[in-house]
Write a protein that holds these residues in place. Structure first.
Motif, PDB file in Angstrom:
ATOM      1  N   VAL A   1       7.450   9.520  18.143  1.00  0.00           N
ATOM      2  CA  VAL A   1       6.830   8.442  18.016  1.00  0.00           C
ATOM      3  C   VAL A   1       7.615   7.089  18.034  1.00  0.00           C
ATOM      4  CG1 VAL A   1       4.662   9.529  17.488  1.00  0.00           C
ATOM      5  CG2 VAL A   1       6.118   8.624  15.684  1.00  0.00           C
ATOM      6  N   ASN A   2       8.528   7.224  17.110  1.00  0.00           N
ATOM      7  CA  ASN A   2       9.696   5.962  16.901  1.00  0.00           C
ATOM      8  C   ASN A   2      10.001   5.502  18.143  1.00  0.00           C
ATOM      9  OD1 ASN A   2       8.972   6.352  13.984  1.00  0.00           O
ATOM     10  ND2 ASN A   2      10.735   7.538  13.793  1.00  0.00           N
ATOM     11  N   CYS A   3      10.601   6.361  18.784  1.00  0.00           N
ATOM     12  CA  CYS A   3      11.314   5.882  20.096  1.00  0.00           C
ATOM     13  C   CYS A   3      10.233   5.495  21.245  1.00  0.00           C
ATOM     14  CB  CYS A   3      12.214   7.165  20.793  1.00  0.00           C
ATOM     15  SG  CYS A   3      13.565   7.316  19.979  1.00  0.00           S
ATOM     16  N   SER A   4       8.988   6.263  21.250  1.00  0.00           N
ATOM     17  CA  SER A   4       7.880   5.912  21.979  1.00  0.00           C
ATOM     18  C   SER A   4       7.353   4.329  21.825  1.00  0.00           C
ATOM     19  CB  SER A   4       6.600   7.000  21.941  1.00  0.00           C
ATOM     20  OG  SER A   4       5.722   6.530  22.932  1.00  0.00           O
ATOM     21  N   GLY A   5       7.486   4.199  20.500  1.00  0.00           N
ATOM     22  CA  GLY A   5       6.925   2.724  20.102  1.00  0.00           C
ATOM     23  C   GLY A   5       7.923   1.767  20.486  1.00  0.00           C
ATOM     24  N   LYS A   6       9.160   1.917  20.297  1.00  0.00           N
ATOM     25  CA  LYS A   6      10.312   0.924  20.846  1.00  0.00           C
ATOM     26  C   LYS A   6      10.199   0.829  22.078  1.00  0.00           C
ATOM     27  CE  LYS A   6      13.081   1.929  17.051  1.00  0.00           C
ATOM     28  NZ  LYS A   6      14.668   2.795  16.609  1.00  0.00           N
ATOM     29  N   GLN A   7      10.040   1.996  23.029  1.00  0.00           N
ATOM     30  CA  GLN A   7       9.994   1.815  24.621  1.00  0.00           C
ATOM     31  C   GLN A   7       8.803   0.937  25.094  1.00  0.00           C
ATOM     32  OE1 GLN A   7      10.834   5.380  26.515  1.00  0.00           O
ATOM     33  NE2 GLN A   7       9.188   4.884  28.150  1.00  0.00           N
ATOM     34  N   GLY A   8       7.789   1.313  24.322  1.00  0.00           N
ATOM     35  CA  GLY A   8       6.431   0.692  24.721  1.00  0.00           C
ATOM     36  C   GLY A   8       6.576  -0.874  24.470  1.00  0.00           C
ATOM     37  N   SER A   9       6.989  -1.193  23.146  1.00  0.00           N
ATOM     38  CA  SER A   9       7.280  -2.834  23.103  1.00  0.00           C
ATOM     39  C   SER A   9       8.140  -3.490  24.011  1.00  0.00           C
ATOM     40  CB  SER A   9       7.566  -3.078  21.673  1.00  0.00           C
ATOM     41  OG  SER A   9       8.880  -2.455  21.121  1.00  0.00           O
ATOM     42  N   LEU A  10       9.435  -2.857  24.265  1.00  0.00           N
ATOM     43  CA  LEU A  10      10.275  -3.121  25.335  1.00  0.00           C
ATOM     44  C   LEU A  10       9.815  -3.521  26.595  1.00  0.00           C
ATOM     45  CD1 LEU A  10      13.512  -1.201  24.387  1.00  0.00           C
ATOM     46  CD2 LEU A  10      13.206  -3.743  24.238  1.00  0.00           C
ATOM     47  N   LEU A  11       8.928  -2.368  27.002  1.00  0.00           N
ATOM     48  CA  LEU A  11       8.304  -2.728  28.509  1.00  0.00           C
ATOM     49  C   LEU A  11       7.312  -3.695  28.529  1.00  0.00           C
ATOM     50  CD1 LEU A  11       8.020   1.445  29.314  1.00  0.00           C
ATOM     51  CD2 LEU A  11       9.514  -0.428  30.236  1.00  0.00           C
ATOM     52  N   SER A  12       6.554  -3.704  27.439  1.00  0.00           N
ATOM     53  CA  SER A  12       5.366  -4.794  27.315  1.00  0.00           C
ATOM     54  C   SER A  12       6.144  -6.227  27.331  1.00  0.00           C
ATOM     55  CB  SER A  12       4.804  -4.702  25.879  1.00  0.00           C
ATOM     56  OG  SER A  12       3.922  -3.675  26.188  1.00  0.00           O
ATOM     57  N   LYS A  13       7.373  -6.342  26.782  1.00  0.00           N
ATOM     58  CA  LYS A  13       7.968  -7.447  26.511  1.00  0.00           C
ATOM     59  C   LYS A  13       8.442  -7.723  28.186  1.00  0.00           C
ATOM     60  CE  LYS A  13      11.679 -10.061  24.236  1.00  0.00           C
ATOM     61  NZ  LYS A  13      12.509 -10.014  23.232  1.00  0.00           N
ATOM     62  N   ALA A  14       8.984  -6.921  28.441  1.00  0.00           N
ATOM     63  CA  ALA A  14       9.768  -6.864  29.878  1.00  0.00           C
ATOM     64  C   ALA A  14       8.587  -7.411  31.057  1.00  0.00           C
ATOM     65  CB  ALA A  14      10.511  -5.879  30.583  1.00  0.00           C
TER      66      ALA A  14
END
Length: 98
Positions: free
Chosen positions: A79-92
């Motif tokens: 869940v930690n990596c998934s959250g980081k990936q999700g926020s990076l993708l949203s930002k991109a």
């Protein structure tokens, strides 16, 4: 270690499999098995290749002609990596829309 996926979110039965794989083999991104976590859900299914990439690849003329879609798998992602990936993708995505 992954399980076959579609472009949709993981089904309840797939989520159970992903959770078991994650606890056994760890997150495919960082390796954590979330041993000391008190969360009930420790792992999410991460599409490989990502849905956006698979959709783009499936639009290639030769794939359309042969009616071939790009195969995807779910890999356990904590869940930690998934959250980081999700926020990076949203930002991109948001920056790309400006």
């Amino acid at each position: 270690v992954g399980i076959p996926a579609t472009m949709n979110y993981a089904s309840p039965s797939q989520r159970i499999q992903i959770e078991k794989l994650g606890r056994r083999w760890g997150c495919h991104t960082c390796g954590s098995r979330m041993i000391f976590s008190k969360l009930s859900t420790k792992f999410h299914g991460d599409h490989i290749p990502p849905v956006s990439v698979a959709k783009q690849m499936s639009q290639q003329t030769w794939r359309k002609f042969l009616d071939l879609t790009v195969p995807q798998k779910f890999y356990p992602q904590c869940v930690n990596c998934s959250g980081k990936q999700g926020s990076l993708l949203s930002k991109a995505v948001n920056e790309g829309m400006r």
